[in-house]
Scaffold this active site. Structure first.
Site, PDB file in Angstrom:
ATOM      1  N   PHE A 149       0.815  -1.224   0.000  1.00 21.53           N
ATOM      2  CA  PHE A 149       0.000   0.000   0.000  1.00 21.53           C
ATOM      3  C   PHE A 149       0.846   1.271   0.000  1.00 21.53           C
ATOM      4  O   PHE A 149       0.378   2.329  -0.370  1.00 21.53           O
ATOM      5  CB  PHE A 149      -0.937   0.010   1.227  1.00 21.53           C
ATOM      6  CG  PHE A 149      -0.250   0.396   2.519  1.00 21.53           C
ATOM      7  CD1 PHE A 149      -0.031   1.732   2.830  1.00 21.53           C
ATOM      8  CD2 PHE A 149       0.200  -0.569   3.419  1.00 21.53           C
ATOM      9  CE1 PHE A 149       0.617   2.098   4.010  1.00 21.53           C
ATOM     10  CE2 PHE A 149       0.852  -0.213   4.595  1.00 21.53           C
ATOM     11  CZ  PHE A 149       1.058   1.122   4.893  1.00 21.53           C
ATOM     12  N   LYS A 173      -1.253  -6.805  -9.416  1.00 22.63           N
ATOM     13  CA  LYS A 173      -2.232  -6.894  -8.324  1.00 22.63           C
ATOM     14  C   LYS A 173      -1.794  -5.861  -7.287  1.00 22.63           C
ATOM     15  O   LYS A 173      -0.930  -6.108  -6.457  1.00 22.63           O
ATOM     16  CB  LYS A 173      -2.203  -8.318  -7.733  1.00 22.63           C
ATOM     17  CG  LYS A 173      -3.451  -8.758  -7.014  1.00 22.63           C
ATOM     18  CD  LYS A 173      -3.820  -7.976  -5.787  1.00 22.63           C
ATOM     19  CE  LYS A 173      -2.993  -8.219  -4.558  1.00 22.63           C
ATOM     20  NZ  LYS A 173      -3.354  -7.251  -3.468  1.00 22.63           N
ATOM     21  N   GLU A 176      -4.965  -3.658  -2.145  1.00 22.88           N
ATOM     22  CA  GLU A 176      -6.412  -3.408  -2.130  1.00 22.88           C
ATOM     23  C   GLU A 176      -6.767  -2.186  -1.274  1.00 22.88           C
ATOM     24  O   GLU A 176      -7.900  -1.738  -1.275  1.00 22.88           O
ATOM     25  CB  GLU A 176      -7.165  -4.662  -1.650  1.00 22.88           C
ATOM     26  CG  GLU A 176      -6.888  -5.101  -0.219  1.00 22.88           C
ATOM     27  CD  GLU A 176      -5.631  -5.973  -0.062  1.00 22.88           C
ATOM     28  OE1 GLU A 176      -4.637  -5.725  -0.768  1.00 22.88           O
ATOM     29  OE2 GLU A 176      -5.651  -6.882   0.783  1.00 22.88           O
ATOM     30  N   SER A 226       5.391  -7.095   3.101  1.00 18.73           N
ATOM     31  CA  SER A 226       5.986  -7.449   4.388  1.00 18.73           C
ATOM     32  C   SER A 226       6.749  -8.779   4.278  1.00 18.73           C
ATOM     33  O   SER A 226       6.473  -9.594   3.388  1.00 18.73           O
ATOM     34  CB  SER A 226       4.891  -7.546   5.447  1.00 18.73           C
ATOM     35  OG  SER A 226       3.946  -8.508   5.049  1.00 18.73           O
ATOM     36  N   CYS A 281       9.463   1.770   3.169  1.00 19.75           N
ATOM     37  CA  CYS A 281      10.368   0.649   3.437  1.00 19.75           C
ATOM     38  C   CYS A 281      11.779   1.152   3.672  1.00 19.75           C
ATOM     39  O   CYS A 281      12.619   0.425   4.189  1.00 19.75           O
ATOM     40  CB  CYS A 281      10.352  -0.320   2.270  1.00 19.75           C
ATOM     41  SG  CYS A 281      10.818   0.488   0.752  1.00 19.75           S
ATOM     42  N   GLU A 382       9.368  -4.556  12.693  1.00 22.64           N
ATOM     43  CA  GLU A 382       9.049  -3.378  11.880  1.00 22.64           C
ATOM     44  C   GLU A 382       7.741  -2.767  12.386  1.00 22.64           C
ATOM     45  O   GLU A 382       6.724  -3.465  12.480  1.00 22.64           O
ATOM     46  CB  GLU A 382       8.895  -3.803  10.417  1.00 22.64           C
ATOM     47  CG  GLU A 382       8.626  -2.641   9.486  1.00 22.64           C
ATOM     48  CD  GLU A 382       8.451  -3.075   8.037  1.00 22.64           C
ATOM     49  OE1 GLU A 382       7.780  -4.109   7.790  1.00 22.64           O
ATOM     50  OE2 GLU A 382       8.972  -2.391   7.155  1.00 22.64           O
TER      51      GLU A 382
HETATM   52  P1  NAD Z   1       1.567  -6.693   2.906  1.00 22.18           P
HETATM   53  O1  NAD Z   1       2.612  -7.732   2.939  1.00 22.18           O
HETATM   54  O2  NAD Z   1       0.471  -6.754   3.892  1.00 22.18           O
HETATM   55  O3  NAD Z   1       0.840  -6.675   1.468  1.00 22.18           O
HETATM   56  C1  NAD Z   1       1.589  -6.657   0.276  1.00 22.18           C
HETATM   57  C2  NAD Z   1       0.776  -7.330  -0.809  1.00 22.18           C
HETATM   58  O4  NAD Z   1       0.545  -8.693  -0.441  1.00 22.18           O
HETATM   59  C3  NAD Z   1      -0.588  -6.696  -1.033  1.00 22.18           C
HETATM   60  O5  NAD Z   1      -0.842  -6.626  -2.397  1.00 22.18           O
HETATM   61  C4  NAD Z   1      -1.543  -7.647  -0.314  1.00 22.18           C
HETATM   62  O6  NAD Z   1      -2.810  -7.714  -0.915  1.00 22.18           O
HETATM   63  C5  NAD Z   1      -0.843  -8.986  -0.420  1.00 22.18           C
HETATM   64  N1  NAD Z   1      -1.117  -9.844   0.735  1.00 22.18           N
HETATM   65  C6  NAD Z   1      -1.367  -9.450   2.002  1.00 22.18           C
HETATM   66  N2  NAD Z   1      -1.568 -10.518   2.797  1.00 22.18           N
HETATM   67  C7  NAD Z   1      -1.440 -11.605   2.013  1.00 22.18           C
HETATM   68  C8  NAD Z   1      -1.524 -13.008   2.263  1.00 22.18           C
HETATM   69  N3  NAD Z   1      -1.789 -13.495   3.463  1.00 22.18           N
HETATM   70  N4  NAD Z   1      -1.338 -13.849   1.230  1.00 22.18           N
HETATM   71  C9  NAD Z   1      -1.062 -13.384   0.011  1.00 22.18           C
HETATM   72  N5  NAD Z   1      -0.967 -12.052  -0.283  1.00 22.18           N
HETATM   73  C10 NAD Z   1      -1.148 -11.179   0.704  1.00 22.18           C
HETATM   74  O7  NAD Z   1       2.319  -5.280   2.966  1.00 22.18           O
HETATM   75  P2  NAD Z   1       1.674  -3.831   3.096  1.00 22.18           P
HETATM   76  O8  NAD Z   1       1.159  -3.649   4.471  1.00 22.18           O
HETATM   77  O9  NAD Z   1       0.782  -3.538   1.944  1.00 22.18           O
HETATM   78  O10 NAD Z   1       2.985  -2.924   2.878  1.00 22.18           O
HETATM   79  C11 NAD Z   1       3.878  -2.624   3.899  1.00 22.18           C
HETATM   80  C12 NAD Z   1       5.057  -3.588   3.914  1.00 22.18           C
HETATM   81  O11 NAD Z   1       5.729  -3.563   2.656  1.00 22.18           O
HETATM   82  C13 NAD Z   1       6.118  -3.204   4.929  1.00 22.18           C
HETATM   83  O12 NAD Z   1       6.582  -4.372   5.550  1.00 22.18           O
HETATM   84  C14 NAD Z   1       7.212  -2.575   4.098  1.00 22.18           C
HETATM   85  O13 NAD Z   1       8.509  -2.618   4.657  1.00 22.18           O
HETATM   86  C15 NAD Z   1       7.118  -3.397   2.864  1.00 22.18           C
HETATM   87  N6  NAD Z   1       7.723  -2.725   1.736  1.00 22.18           N
HETATM   88  C16 NAD Z   1       8.947  -3.158   1.324  1.00 22.18           C
HETATM   89  C17 NAD Z   1       9.587  -2.536   0.274  1.00 22.18           C
HETATM   90  C18 NAD Z   1      10.938  -2.994  -0.165  1.00 22.18           C
HETATM   91  O14 NAD Z   1      11.385  -2.519  -1.178  1.00 22.18           O
HETATM   92  N7  NAD Z   1      11.594  -3.914   0.517  1.00 22.18           N
HETATM   93  C19 NAD Z   1       8.968  -1.460  -0.378  1.00 22.18           C
HETATM   94  C20 NAD Z   1       7.713  -1.051   0.060  1.00 22.18           C
HETATM   95  C21 NAD Z   1       7.094  -1.697   1.115  1.00 22.18           C
END
Ligand code: NAD
Length: 497
Positions: A149, A173, A176, A226, A281, A382
């Protein structure tokens, strides 16, 4: 209520799923849209459309593909205010910050415009007598991206411009929580002349992610989010024989040496810890105060954290906007409660901030902890909010060990005026992106972005030269055009004589 649909085959696509997600305006706390949550059937249909588009798109000369990217670049620039407002309205970050993130995505499009140069390959005349050999990189097929997000424009644009420039078709994708910007970007790419089916947006949650993992028509998956989900994606894509890069979470340290320019370090930390409400991130969530600088660092930081201007992202005076959802706000506040329980010193407490006229928005003020210890959960995990933890270290070695012992390895920085300390630090840090007197060392589009340790599962970083490698496979051709007499069969391994 506004309905956000999928974008497939060059047009809006409703799909067969009846499931809907909620999208909020974090500044007011109101639900503003419903977003379609795709089913497996919707995803499989999209993958068929993307696969059908692959033949034609991959056969186009790279220069023709680049021309569509040039046009897309123009359209992003022309529509940048509209795209930025979409980011602010669903993510909450302040307008100029959102615009900056859009620009960082645009820069990947600009880089991808140079794809003919990047796909030139290598040629050797006479690898053997009258035998030539050359290597080329060819696209993979249908690639998919799953994004978080926190950067609704930039992170998707780390992926799809590179994949598409290389000749692949793509299914994105997006998160959401804030999907509108991705849908709009796909519409603009289509307007730029991208053939139908080359870029498709499928909205959804775990159901569609699992369908992507299992779909046999999808060759590669790029993920950012994450760490637990990144690991899940990495393992399951590998099981399903897909190429995968999965970028995860972070806990970025900023080492503040006693000889540094303190004002520079404090200002750097303020932007890096509280910009975008810490939902980056590459946010700095740990300041490692080395030696004698600790008390002064905390004193100077605390004044600035207390003075932070928190408000809606569209208000020009705001330095920090709300968090993305109420659920996330409660999670971050829960970590601050935990830090107090664990015995850290909460120097600035932003938990009770209320904004007049925006009482239902997802706001909190900046929080600053001092005397955080390495066994505390607020240090290990985090938080992803506007919470900075100061850890005291006796010397450079202790600071470097803290950085290297942490499970995450995304970004790190050091503030110092000592070239030797800076150089040694950049060489020894087990971290993917290092800044020396640079608080957020996010590589430009023509380098590549990625962390080490549990911040990235896979081999390649994103965009830049690594992006080209990820979205293509190598083929090496060896050829001879014999003339004259027929040679005898050879039963030994051919070698250079
Ligand atoms: P998230 O892991 O909750 O979601 C990321 C994506 O995975 C979304 O599209 C979501 O719909 C999907 N998702 C969520 N739960 C899922 C599941 N159980 N099974 C399959 N898919 C699932 O992350 P977020 O809260 O949207 O974003 C924040 C996180 O992203 C933080 O941990 C941040 O550090 C990380 N991030 C990392 C970078 C990097 O370059 N390393 C860059 C941006 C964000």
């Amino acid at each position: 209520m506004n309905l956000i649909e999928h974008f497939v085959g060059g047009k809006k696509f409703s799909g067969n799923s009846k499931r809907l997600g909620k999208v909020f305006n974090p500044a007011t706390g109101e639900q503003t849209s419903e977003v379609k949550l795709a089913s497996k059937i919707d995803l499989n249909k999209t993958a068929e459309i993307a696969l059908a588009a692959f033949e034609n798109w991959s056969n186009k000369p790279p220069l023709q593909r680049a021309r569509v990217l040039f046009k897309f670049k123009e359209l992003i620039e022309k529509n940048s205010d509209e795209l930025t407002k979409l980011i602010v309205s669903e993510h909450g970050k302040v307008f100029e910050d959102a615009k900056g993130s859009l620009t960082r995505g645009l820069e990947v499009v600009e880089y991808a415009c140079g794809i003919p140069q990047m796909l030139k390959g290598e040629f050797t005349e006479n690898v053997g007598t009258n035998v030539d050999s050359w290597s080329i990189r060819q696209p993979l097929g249908v690639c998919a991206g799953i994004t978080p997000f926190n950067f609704p424009a930039m992170v998707p644009m780390w992926m799809f411009p590179m994949a598409i420039a290389c000749g692949n078709t793509f299914i994105l994708k997006p998160s959401e929580k804030d999907p509108s910007c991705s849908v709009r970007l796909a519409e603009l790419f289509s307007e730029a002349g991208l053939p139908d089916g080359v870029l498709n947006i499928v909205n959804g949650d775990k159901e569609v992610v699992d369908a992507i993992i299992e779909n046999k028509n999808i060759s590669a998956v790029s993920f950012v989010g994450s760490t637990p989900i990144a690991k899940y994606i990495y393992e399951n894509c590998a099981k399903n024989e897909k190429r995968v890069q999965a970028l995860g979470g972070a806990k970025n340290h900023c080492v503040v040496m006693p000889d540094c320019d303190l004002d520079q370090a404090v200002n750097g930390l303020m932007g890096a810890a509280y910009g975008s409400a810490g939902e980056r991130c590459m946010a700095q969530s740990v300041a490692v105060a080395v030696g004698s600088i600790g008390d002064k660092l905390v004193e100077n930081l605390s004044k600035k954290v207390e003075a932070l201007k928190v408000g809606p992202g569209m208000d020009k005076k705001s330095e920090m906007g709300p968090l993305v959802t109420n659920e996330h706000l409660q999670k971050v506040k829960g970590y601050v409660d935990l830090g107090v329980k664990e015995g850290a010193n909460l120097v600035v407490d932003g938990r009770n901030l209320k904004l007049q006229g925006y009482e239902n928005g997802f706001y909190m003020g900046g929080c600053l902890f001092d005397k955080v210890k390495k066994d505390m959960r607020i240090y290990k995990e985090e938080i992803f909010g506007p919470v900075l933890s100061v850890v005291r270290a006796k010397n450079f070695e202790e600071a470097l060990n803290l950085v290297n012992d942490h499970e995450f390895g995304n970004g790190v920085s050091i503030f110092t005026r000592d070239g030797d300390a800076g150089r040694t630090f950049s060489s020894k840090a087990k971290i993917g992106m290092v800044g020396i007197n640079i608080p957020i060392p996010v590589p430009m589009a023509f380098h590549s972005f990625g962390g080490w340790k549990r911040s990235l599962f896979g081999d390649q970083h994103m965009h830049g030269p690594e992006g080209v490698r990820f979205y293509t496979k190598l083929k090496t051709i060896t050829s001879r055009w014999p003339s004259g007499s027929v040679t005898d069969p050879e039963f030994t391994m051919p070698t250079m004589k």
